[in-house]
Design an enzyme around this catalytic site. Structure first.
Site, short mmCIF file in Angstrom:
data_model
loop_
_atom_site.label_atom_id
_atom_site.label_comp_id
_atom_site.label_asym_id
_atom_site.label_seq_id
_atom_site.Cartn_x
_atom_site.Cartn_y
_atom_site.Cartn_z
N CYS A 78 -36.82 -57.88 104.46
CA CYS A 78 -37.86 -58.80 104.01
C CYS A 78 -37.41 -59.47 102.70
O CYS A 78 -36.44 -60.20 102.70
CB CYS A 78 -39.20 -58.07 103.88
SG CYS A 78 -40.59 -59.22 103.79
N HIS A 181 -39.86 -56.55 109.26
CA HIS A 181 -39.85 -55.16 108.82
C HIS A 181 -39.44 -54.26 109.99
O HIS A 181 -40.29 -53.93 110.81
CB HIS A 181 -41.24 -54.76 108.33
CG HIS A 181 -41.58 -55.36 107.00
ND1 HIS A 181 -41.23 -54.78 105.82
CD2 HIS A 181 -42.20 -56.52 106.68
CE1 HIS A 181 -41.63 -55.54 104.81
NE2 HIS A 181 -42.22 -56.61 105.31
N GLU A 183 -38.99 -51.21 109.96
CA GLU A 183 -39.73 -49.95 109.83
C GLU A 183 -41.16 -50.07 110.31
O GLU A 183 -41.89 -49.08 110.37
CB GLU A 183 -39.66 -49.45 108.37
CG GLU A 183 -40.55 -50.18 107.36
CD GLU A 183 -40.04 -51.53 106.89
OE1 GLU A 183 -39.08 -52.07 107.48
OE2 GLU A 183 -40.62 -52.07 105.92
#
Lengths: 201, 254
Positions: A78, A181, A183
């Protein structure tokens, strides 16, 4: 050990949670020696570019990041991806790490909601080791108002939001950046993180 | 192209999942962490925890739920209910939430939206709105789980939320919530047309086709449901299959 660089930006625990879940040893750290001894580096980040660059400078990590990024797998996430570029125009012109050619500026899509937030589809531009095992219909989670402007060579994958939004960038060697992202991108994101960790020699 | 999102919501009280019908007659069922993990498997694009605990101790329990979920579920997590201050927002995000949803507190103290957006970014401030029709094409905002009419015009309020920096509106219709006859399309359309930020449809999903209908008839960005998913009448993947078959872009799951 993967060092997740902690310079006070955003929810870095999510990145650590994902690496723990995948079984990769990692450490949240702001220490230069950890960055030197790590097998790979992740630069996360949420917030504004000038603020983040300033935090990196204050933590004294800019030089060590540049040195280590020349020799081990490096992933910016990001804002961490945006910091890889030469400069940004968020609020003011501000120099970045200069690890990937290009710059960062506001997404300018009249009629579209900014921030670009939600799940968007990866469109592959060049082969990249982070894409190993991914299919043709992979969605990842984005939240951002600025985007990268880079040459075709650095653009590994993009998504469509009015125009092309760089999603995965790289220097053609060991430095990578994800605008989304991983994650927070479900199984697809975990696969990308696991591919990244797999680059550790 | 951005995919339309399907969002299961888990109402949590004292660390357990419950589901109210029209905000009353609450039933208790299940462990929220397990439920969230199951929804993730089904392809949920985001998971919402709505904390209906009144007590202070309950908030700590809720944060533990968020922490545990964030270790196992890798899609965005939103936490709503009981968030009154910037410190509550900070605590919730630190526990692993990606967004917070503020509702009654935002109506009583609109500066909470602005402060939250300034400090943490608009993307993590969702404003939950409970509204009810008071006439044709006219709705007012309610607070405290639909109990108190604030005599505040819905459209004025959502525009104000946007100006204050809200990143998203989660619009719950008290009229259709729990009734299971489909989302409140006139209310939804009026709100979507009034703001540029994403709007999540909530309240009323009762059958498979209700989700696709909301996406086909309005420009809402996401649709949320609780009991329908919770009681396993439908799975998130069934809903996505139905949307996809009707030409709506949804995230494919691996």
């Amino acid at each position: 050990m993967i060092a997740v660089i902690d310079y006070g930006a955003g929810n870095i625990f999510s990145v650590k949670n994902a690496l723990d879940h995948l079984g990769f040893e990692s450490r949240l750290t702001d220490k230069a020696e950890d960055l030197r001894s790590a097998d790979a580096l992740i630069l996360p980040g949420v917030g504004a570019f000038p603020w983040a660059m300033n935090m990196l400078k204050l933590s004294g990590l800019v030089e060590v990041i540049k040195q280590e990024a020349a020799r081990k797998p490096f992933l910016g996430i990001c804002l961490g991806m945006q910091l890889l570029f030469e400069k940004s125009y968020e609020f003011e012109e501000c120099k970045g790490l200069g690890l990937v050619d290009g710059y960062v500026d506001k997404i300018n899509e009249p009629g579209l909601v900014i921030p670009h937030m939600g799940w968007n589809k990866l469109e592959y531009n060049h082969p990249c080791p982070l894409f190993d095992g991914l299919g043709s219909e992979e969605y990842v989670y984005f939240v951002h108002s600025y985007k990268a402007f880079c040459g075709d060579g650095a653009l590994m994958a993009y998504c469509q939001y009015g125009s092309k939004v760089p999603a995965v960038v790289g220097n053609g060697k060991n430095v990578f950046g994800c605008q989304f992202h991983p994650e927070k991108s479900g199984e697809t994101g975990l696969k990308i993180l696991s591919n990244f960790a797999g680059l550790i020699k | 192209m951005l995919a339309k999102r399907i969002i299961p919501c888990l109402d949590v009280r004292d660390g357990k999942v419950v589901k109210g019908v029209n905000f009353e007659g609450i039933k208790e069922v299940g462990d929220p962490v397990e439920c969230a993990a199951e929804y993730d498997k089904q392809g949920a694009d985001e998971i919402v925890f709505y904390d209906i605990t009144a007590s202070h101790e309950g908030r700590g329990v809720m944060l533990d739920v968020v922490r545990e979920t964030a270790k196992r579920v890798f899609v965005p997590l939103t936490v709503g209910g009981g968030i009154k201050t910037v410190d509550d927002i900070r605590e919730t995000l630190r526990a692993g939430a990606d967004k917070v949803s503020v509702n009654s507190q935002a109506v009583q103290n609109p500066s909470l939206i602005r402060e939250g957006a300034d400090i943490f970014g608009s993307q993590c401030i969702c404003v939950g709105v409970d509204a009810k029709a008071i006439g044709p094409d006219k709705w007012t905002v309610f607070i405290n789980g639909g109990r108190i009419d604030m005599k505040l015009d819905l459209i004025d309020w959502v525009k104000k939320c946007e100006q204050l920096g809200a990143g998203e509106i989660c619009l719950n219709s008290i009229d259709t919530d729990g009734v299971r006859g489909g989302f409140d399309l006139p209310m939804l359309k009026a709100v979507v047309d009034a703001v540029k930020i994403p709007v999540i449809a909530s309240g009323g999903a009762g059958k498979l086709g209700d989700f696709a209908e909301a996406f086909l008839k309005t420009d809402c960005s996401a649709a949320l449901a609780a009991s329908l998913f919770h009681f396993r009448e439908l799975t998130v993947s069934q809903v996505k299959e139905d949307c996809k078959s009707k030409g709506i872009i949804v995230r494919q799951c691996r």
